[in-house]
Design a protein around this motif. Structure first.
Motif, PDB file in Angstrom:
ATOM      1  N   LEU A  41     -25.442   8.868   3.092  1.00 36.63           N
ATOM      2  CA  LEU A  41     -25.997   9.708   2.030  1.00 36.63           C
ATOM      3  C   LEU A  41     -25.705   9.108   0.654  1.00 36.63           C
ATOM      4  N   VAL A  42     -24.468   8.692   0.439  1.00 38.27           N
ATOM      5  CA  VAL A  42     -24.102   8.067  -0.838  1.00 38.27           C
ATOM      6  C   VAL A  42     -24.919   6.802  -1.050  1.00 38.27           C
ATOM      7  N   GLY A  43     -25.115   6.048   0.030  1.00 39.88           N
ATOM      8  CA  GLY A  43     -25.912   4.824  -0.074  1.00 39.88           C
ATOM      9  C   GLY A  43     -27.340   5.101  -0.494  1.00 39.88           C
ATOM     10  N   ARG A  44     -27.960   6.137   0.080  1.00 42.48           N
ATOM     11  CA  ARG A  44     -29.336   6.464  -0.293  1.00 42.48           C
ATOM     12  C   ARG A  44     -29.407   6.926  -1.741  1.00 42.48           C
ATOM     13  N   LEU A  45     -28.455   7.753  -2.135  1.00 40.04           N
ATOM     14  CA  LEU A  45     -28.447   8.263  -3.506  1.00 40.04           C
ATOM     15  C   LEU A  45     -28.214   7.129  -4.502  1.00 40.04           C
ATOM     16  N   GLY A  46     -27.267   6.263  -4.186  1.00 36.35           N
ATOM     17  CA  GLY A  46     -27.014   5.129  -5.071  1.00 36.35           C
ATOM     18  C   GLY A  46     -28.187   4.185  -5.151  1.00 36.35           C
ATOM     19  N   THR A  47     -28.869   3.997  -4.045  1.00 38.01           N
ATOM     20  CA  THR A  47     -30.051   3.131  -4.037  1.00 38.01           C
ATOM     21  C   THR A  47     -31.136   3.686  -4.949  1.00 38.01           C
ATOM     22  N   GLU A  48     -31.331   5.006  -4.899  1.00 36.58           N
ATOM     23  CA  GLU A  48     -32.326   5.633  -5.777  1.00 36.58           C
ATOM     24  C   GLU A  48     -31.982   5.426  -7.251  1.00 36.58           C
ATOM     25  N   ARG A  49     -30.721   5.534  -7.583  1.00 36.16           N
ATOM     26  CA  ARG A  49     -30.319   5.433  -8.990  1.00 36.16           C
ATOM     27  C   ARG A  49     -30.222   3.995  -9.473  1.00 36.16           C
ATOM     28  N   LEU A  50     -29.713   3.093  -8.632  1.00 39.18           N
ATOM     29  CA  LEU A  50     -29.437   1.727  -9.061  1.00 39.18           C
ATOM     30  C   LEU A  50     -30.574   0.757  -8.720  1.00 39.18           C
ATOM     31  N   GLY A  51     -31.508   1.192  -7.890  1.00 38.61           N
ATOM     32  CA  GLY A  51     -32.655   0.351  -7.569  1.00 38.61           C
ATOM     33  C   GLY A  51     -32.382  -0.724  -6.550  1.00 38.61           C
ATOM     34  N   THR A  52     -31.216  -0.690  -5.903  1.00 38.41           N
ATOM     35  CA  THR A  52     -30.896  -1.682  -4.882  1.00 38.41           C
ATOM     36  C   THR A  52     -29.946  -1.059  -3.876  1.00 38.41           C
ATOM     37  N   ALA A  53     -30.044  -1.521  -2.647  1.00 31.08           N
ATOM     38  CA  ALA A  53     -29.225  -0.946  -1.581  1.00 31.08           C
ATOM     39  C   ALA A  53     -27.821  -1.556  -1.600  1.00 31.08           C
ATOM     40  N   PRO A  54     -26.841  -0.808  -1.109  1.00 30.10           N
ATOM     41  CA  PRO A  54     -25.474  -1.332  -1.069  1.00 30.10           C
ATOM     42  C   PRO A  54     -25.224  -2.158   0.184  1.00 30.10           C
ATOM     43  N   GLU A  55     -24.116  -2.847   0.172  1.00 30.58           N
ATOM     44  CA  GLU A  55     -23.554  -3.397   1.401  1.00 30.58           C
ATOM     45  C   GLU A  55     -22.674  -2.310   2.012  1.00 30.58           C
ATOM     46  N   TYR A  56     -22.792  -2.112   3.315  1.00 32.22           N
ATOM     47  CA  TYR A  56     -21.920  -1.180   4.021  1.00 32.22           C
ATOM     48  C   TYR A  56     -20.798  -1.999   4.652  1.00 32.22           C
ATOM     49  N   VAL A  57     -19.590  -1.743   4.230  1.00 28.92           N
ATOM     50  CA  VAL A  57     -18.434  -2.499   4.707  1.00 28.92           C
ATOM     51  C   VAL A  57     -17.609  -1.568   5.585  1.00 28.92           C
ATOM     52  N   VAL A  58     -17.604  -1.831   6.888  1.00 30.16           N
ATOM     53  CA  VAL A  58     -16.882  -0.984   7.840  1.00 30.16           C
ATOM     54  C   VAL A  58     -15.599  -1.702   8.248  1.00 30.16           C
ATOM     55  N   ILE A  59     -14.464  -1.071   7.980  1.00 27.27           N
ATOM     56  CA  ILE A  59     -13.157  -1.630   8.303  1.00 27.27           C
ATOM     57  C   ILE A  59     -12.378  -0.567   9.060  1.00 27.27           C
ATOM     58  N   ASP A  60     -11.914  -0.909  10.251  1.00 24.17           N
ATOM     59  CA  ASP A  60     -11.167   0.037  11.085  1.00 24.17           C
ATOM     60  C   ASP A  60     -11.935   1.348  11.268  1.00 24.17           C
ATOM     61  N   GLY A  61     -13.247   1.252  11.389  1.00 23.07           N
ATOM     62  CA  GLY A  61     -14.075   2.424  11.631  1.00 23.07           C
ATOM     63  C   GLY A  61     -14.405   3.241  10.408  1.00 23.07           C
ATOM     64  N   ARG A  62     -13.950   2.827   9.227  1.00 22.49           N
ATOM     65  CA  ARG A  62     -14.198   3.579   7.991  1.00 22.49           C
ATOM     66  C   ARG A  62     -15.230   2.854   7.154  1.00 22.49           C
ATOM     67  N   THR A  63     -16.133   3.613   6.577  1.00 24.17           N
ATOM     68  CA  THR A  63     -17.287   3.038   5.886  1.00 24.17           C
ATOM     69  C   THR A  63     -17.091   3.081   4.378  1.00 24.17           C
ATOM     70  N   HIS A  64     -17.194   1.898   3.763  1.00 19.47           N
ATOM     71  CA  HIS A  64     -17.131   1.735   2.315  1.00 19.47           C
ATOM     72  C   HIS A  64     -18.454   1.127   1.843  1.00 19.47           C
ATOM     73  N   LEU A  65     -18.785   1.320   0.574  1.00 23.40           N
ATOM     74  CA  LEU A  65     -20.047   0.829   0.031  1.00 23.40           C
ATOM     75  C   LEU A  65     -19.786  -0.038  -1.197  1.00 23.40           C
ATOM     76  N   ARG A  66     -20.581  -1.107  -1.312  1.00 23.27           N
ATOM     77  CA  ARG A  66     -20.409  -2.029  -2.442  1.00 23.27           C
ATOM     78  C   ARG A  66     -21.774  -2.450  -2.980  1.00 23.27           C
ATOM     79  N   TRP A  67     -21.953  -2.241  -4.274  1.00 25.46           N
ATOM     80  CA  TRP A  67     -23.128  -2.748  -4.982  1.00 25.46           C
ATOM     81  C   TRP A  67     -22.678  -3.867  -5.916  1.00 25.46           C
ATOM     82  N   ARG A  68     -23.059  -5.096  -5.656  1.00 22.13           N
ATOM     83  CA  ARG A  68     -22.819  -6.195  -6.592  1.00 22.13           C
ATOM     84  C   ARG A  68     -24.142  -6.449  -7.311  1.00 22.13           C
ATOM     85  N   LEU A  69     -24.160  -6.120  -8.590  1.00 26.11           N
ATOM     86  CA  LEU A  69     -25.407  -6.123  -9.348  1.00 26.11           C
ATOM     87  C   LEU A  69     -25.539  -7.408 -10.161  1.00 26.11           C
TER      88      LEU A  69
END
Length: 373
Positions: A41-69
């Protein structure tokens, strides 16, 4: 620059809709499925606002998001988290609501408003090239899987801006470093009535050690060392053979954190026949004032240019991911998110009137940092 505040004020209805979207999707840190769904959900919302999709970084089963612009190196790191302390089902008792200028809902203050502010602030930049937005999913657990990611993204940046909520509007220039320990005690069991003298009482040894540990704090420099959870013994009529207690230590400086750590690992048993094992150490380095002061001066000047009320600053004992960014040598300013209160509590809330001006300040600060040679 007052035009920027007006632009953000005009965007406030959109920010509130985004905030409702995030708050009404629960994301307790311990629930991996809920955190993964929240990340989408955060990824979709951020994509709408920033105009680009994030990288989804999954570590030990936990999902983090990164936008390098942009294509060049990152210069400004914007840090937030999408996990909360609220269990699934909390919306039934703490529904999303806005009444009399106050917004409520689980996680609204800590820190989903900060995420919305980050997306809208970066989207308002003339160019976001050089900005990295990092949204983690385990901050409320102490960032066990995201720490290395945070430190990697912060290294080499001119600044890290942390969207944790402010303390009654004040920016956080100091956060204490956190160390955690377990003191494990081994004694010897015996019958408490028949042969107590043959035992080595782990409870008594624990009492000696708790008193010794409690003396390691130094209030004059802001260092606290607090024994917390204690366990010992098995039955009423048995001399305890084992025991343990936990310790929470907080320090404003690296030097104090290291002093306490050395003292903890130097503890020696008092009772003949007892032995100790000390487990643990520093978990988060301090966010020292020297890492924040220049950014705070810059933000204060920008607030004046925007026609905002003078900024205030505060030192706090709680830790955040800003401890990690400062720990790798990156200047860090924390508490740039929501104004309100009640983090983790029934009265968690956000002052709606502060969202737009604080988002304008964030935009101006990022732009100013990107323009710094």
């Amino acid at each position: 620059m007052t035009e920027l505040v007006e632009r953000m004020q005009a965007a406030l209805p959109s920010m509130l809709r985004d905030l409702e979207t995030l708050v009404t999707h629960e994301s307790p840190s311990a629930d991996l499925a809920a955190v993964a769904a929240s990340a989408e959900l955060v990824g979709r919302l951020g994509t709408e606002r920033l105009g680009t999709a994030p990288e989804y970084v999954v570590i030990d089963g936990r999902t983090h998001l990164r936008w390098r612009l942009g294509d060049g190196p990152s210069r400004v790191l914007v840090v937030g988290h999408h996990d909360t302390v609220w269990p699934v089902g909390s919306l039934a008792t703490h529904p999303f609501a806005i009444e009399d200028g106050v917004l409520r809902g689980p996680g609204c203050f800590d820190m989903k408003t900060g995420l919305v502010m980050a997306f809208h602030a970066v989207a308002a930049l003339p160019s976001a090239a050089g900005v990295t937005v990092l949204v983690t999913g385990d901050e409320e657990l102490g960032s066990p899987s995201s720490r290395a990611l945070i430190e990697e993204e912060a290294a080499g940046c001119v600044a890290a801006l942390v969207l944790e909520a402010s303390a009654e509007g004040a920016l956080k220039l100091e956060r204490k470093g956190v160390s955690t320990y377990e003191v494990r005690i081994a004694g010897r069991a015996s019958h408490a009535g028949l042969e107590p003298e043959l035992g080595v009482n782990a409870s008594i040894e624990a009492a000696h050690q708790i008193l010794a540990v409690s003396r390691l704090g130094d209030a004059s420099v802001g260092t606290s060392v607090t024994p917390t959870a204690l366990t010992s013994g098995t039955t009423r009529n048995t001399v305890p053979a084992e025991g343990s207690f936990m310790v929470d230590a907080r320090a404003r400086t690296v030097a104090e954190q290291l002093r306490v750590d050395a003292a903890m690992h130097s503890l020696q048993p008092v009772l003949a026949g007892a032995s100790l094992e000390i487990v643990g150490g520093p978990n988060r380095p301090p966010l020292e004032r020297k890492m924040s002061e220049e950014l705070y001066r810059r933000a204060s000047s920008l607030a004046d240019s925007l026609g905002l009320a003078p900024l205030r600053e505060i030192s706090v004992g709680g830790a955040s991911d800003g401890n990690f960014t400062a720990g790798v040598g990156t200047p860090t300013l924390d508490g740039l998110g929501a104004v309100g209160g009640g983090a983790h509590a029934d009265d968690e809330h956000v002052v709606v009137a502060e969202i737009a001006p604080r988002t304008a300040l964030l935009t101006a600060l990022i732009a100013d940092l990107l323009d710094t040679p």
